[in-house]
Design a protein around this motif. Structure first.
Motif, PDB file in Angstrom:
ATOM      1  N   ALA A 156       2.799  -7.381  -7.695  1.00 10.10           N
ATOM      2  CA  ALA A 156       2.307  -6.111  -8.244  1.00 10.10           C
ATOM      3  C   ALA A 156       0.784  -6.051  -8.173  1.00 10.10           C
ATOM      4  CB  ALA A 156       2.770  -5.953  -9.697  1.00 10.10           C
ATOM      5  N   GLU A 157       0.160  -7.198  -8.406  1.00 13.04           N
ATOM      6  CA  GLU A 157      -1.299  -7.242  -8.334  1.00 13.04           C
ATOM      7  C   GLU A 157      -1.771  -7.003  -6.904  1.00 13.04           C
ATOM      8  OE1 GLU A 157      -4.904 -10.011 -10.132  1.00 13.04           O
ATOM      9  OE2 GLU A 157      -2.958 -10.905  -9.752  1.00 13.04           O
ATOM     10  N   ALA A 159      -0.198  -5.320  -4.584  1.00 13.31           N
ATOM     11  CA  ALA A 159       0.040  -3.900  -4.267  1.00 13.31           C
ATOM     12  C   ALA A 159      -1.021  -3.012  -4.904  1.00 13.31           C
ATOM     13  CB  ALA A 159       1.433  -3.486  -4.750  1.00 13.31           C
ATOM     14  N   THR A 160      -1.432  -3.373  -6.119  1.00 16.23           N
ATOM     15  CA  THR A 160      -2.455  -2.583  -6.814  1.00 16.23           C
ATOM     16  C   THR A 160      -3.807  -2.713  -6.125  1.00 16.23           C
ATOM     17  OG1 THR A 160      -1.288  -2.911  -8.914  1.00 16.23           O
ATOM     18  CG2 THR A 160      -3.576  -2.203  -9.039  1.00 16.23           C
ATOM     19  N   MET A 163      -3.753  -0.579  -3.074  1.00 13.17           N
ATOM     20  CA  MET A 163      -3.879   0.835  -3.435  1.00 13.17           C
ATOM     21  C   MET A 163      -5.326   1.179  -3.772  1.00 13.17           C
ATOM     22  SD  MET A 163      -2.491   2.830  -6.772  1.00 13.17           S
ATOM     23  CE  MET A 163      -3.938   2.229  -7.620  1.00 13.17           C
ATOM     24  N   ALA A 175       2.831   0.466  -5.439  1.00  8.97           N
ATOM     25  CA  ALA A 175       2.232  -0.290  -6.542  1.00  8.97           C
ATOM     26  C   ALA A 175       2.951   0.011  -7.854  1.00  8.97           C
ATOM     27  CB  ALA A 175       0.744   0.047  -6.657  1.00  8.97           C
ATOM     28  N   LEU A 226      -2.845  -4.065 -14.869  1.00  5.07           N
ATOM     29  CA  LEU A 226      -2.486  -3.429 -13.596  1.00  5.07           C
ATOM     30  C   LEU A 226      -2.087  -1.972 -13.817  1.00  5.07           C
ATOM     31  CD1 LEU A 226      -0.408  -6.292 -11.911  1.00  5.07           C
ATOM     32  CD2 LEU A 226      -2.745  -5.601 -11.380  1.00  5.07           C
ATOM     33  N   GLN A 230      -3.768   1.115 -12.130  1.00  3.55           N
ATOM     34  CA  GLN A 230      -2.974   2.098 -11.380  1.00  3.55           C
ATOM     35  C   GLN A 230      -3.171   3.494 -11.922  1.00  3.55           C
ATOM     36  OE1 GLN A 230       1.127   1.067 -11.113  1.00  3.55           O
ATOM     37  NE2 GLN A 230       0.788  -0.713  -9.840  1.00  3.55           N
TER      38      GLN A 230
END
Length: 381
Positions: A156-157, A159-160, A163, A175, A226, A230
């Motif tokens: 997730a990190e 993906a963030t 982004m 994300a 996160l 986001q």
């Protein structure tokens, strides 16, 4: 006096001899007890040295228990001996020898107590082993659930970060999905840990479980960070979209006003006065262009005002940027509105002039018709 002094001397010699007979055995028993405790301590170290080999650990625990029992027996025997000798020494006639005996035997009692203090935790080696085994099992069971959840947080990190570096709706969606998955996974892990804590008694297993709970909470804090990132990233994308839409609408206003200005071209060609039909046609074209421009202005004004309200609910960074640009668009829109207002005034003035001219033409035509009808009637008469 000489006789009394002699009796005191003999008594002191007797007590001193008795103490001299006691001390070697007392020292020996104390040393043996200390040696037994040291042996038990060395044996206990084998438990840690056995590592994860449960068979070796069990064997080391059994040997340690046996060594601890022997050490406790030695301490008990030495303490009984010292207590008995201390009681007998209190009956010494010589005060000086009595005090020396109390001091010397007291030192040995202190050594025994230190040996006992060292032995006490060793005596609990089986209980500690049981707790350790339970803790290891619990840790392994919890890590089986926690480790994959932490991997989800790492993903997730990543993906963030992607982004943030290249904002787009697609990356934002990826994300959000990754963070949602990590959050759900961690929630299940925390539920598992809380359930286990309710059934695990105080001791090593609970302490290890607490460490894993702290670790899971740290992962949850990362997920929350996160989510915040986001949210801001999502808002930046939304801001970019709405600013583009606002810019497009402003461009439509500029183009429609430009068309309205172009519709005035027939009046700006240097001809003093256009024919009436051309004037009316040109005025109609100007009105149509102005109406279209007015519609574009209304749409742009409403859009910008609405988005300014929305922008105030964003995070500080995106909010400030969006409000600044939207207010700049508002200022630009006002400039266009002033230009359109002037165009509409010019059109209204021309329309008024053309209408009056048209009326004059119609009146003249009517007069001619009346005149022609009069002539016709007089001829008939």
């Amino acid at each position: 006096k000489a006789e009394i002094s002699n009796r005191q001397r003999l008594s002191e010699e007797k007590d001193a001899n008795a103490l001299a007979e006691i001390m070697p055995e007392a020292t020996q028993k104390t040393n043996l007890a200390e040696d037994a405790v040291e042996k038990a301590s060395i044996t206990a170290e084998m438990i840690e040295a056995s590592g994860e080999d449960l068979d070796e650990v069990r064997q080391a625990v059994s040997q340690t228990e046996q060594a601890a029992q022997e050490a406790q027996k030695s301490i008990g025997e030495a303490r009984i001996f010292l207590n008995a000798k201390q009681a007998s020494c209190r009956r010494f006639a010589s005060e000086a020898v009595k005090q020396r005996a109390i001091t010397e035997l007291g030192k040995l009692q202190h050594q025994l107590q230190q040996a006992q203090n060292k032995l006490n935790p060793i005596k609990n080696c089986r209980q500690e082993f049981t707790q350790r085994a339970a803790a290891q099992k619990l840790v392994a069971e919890t890590l089986e659930k926690l480790s994959p959840a932490e991997v989800d947080v790492d993903r997730a990190e990543e993906a963030t970060v992607m982004m943030s570096e290249s904002p787009s709706k697609e990356l934002m969606h990826q994300a959000e999905v990754a963070v949602s998955k990590a959050s759900e996974h961690l929630a299940k892990v925390m539920k598992f840990i809380v359930t286990k804590k309710a059934t695990v008694p105080q001791g090593m297993p609970r302490e290890e479980l607490q460490k894993l709970e702290d670790r899971a909470k740290a992962a949850q804090e990362r997920v929350q960070q996160l989510k915040n990132q986001q949210k801001e990233g999502s808002e930046k994308i939304v801001c970019a979209t709405l600013l583009k839409e606002a810019g497009d609408k402003l461009q439509q206003v500029a183009e429609s006003i430009s068309k309205a200005a172009d519709a005035e071209a027939p009046f700006l060609m240097g001809v003093e006065e256009l024919p009436l039909e051309e004037t009316l046609s040109a005025v109609k074209g100007c009105e149509a262009a102005a109406t279209s421009a007015n519609t574009a202005v209304s749409i742009a004004r409403m859009f910008i005002a609405t988005k300014l309200v929305e922008a105030k609910r964003f995070s500080p960074g995106p909010s400030a940027e969006a409000q600044e640009k939207l207010k700049a668009f508002q200022a630009e829109l006002e400039t266009h509105i002033k230009k359109l207002t002037q165009l509409k005034k010019s059109t209204a003035s021309r329309k008024k002039g053309a209408t009056m001219k048209e009326a004059e033409v119609e009146v003249a035509r009517a007069e001619e018709l009346v005149k022609a009808m009069g002539e016709a009637v007089s001829f008939m008469v």
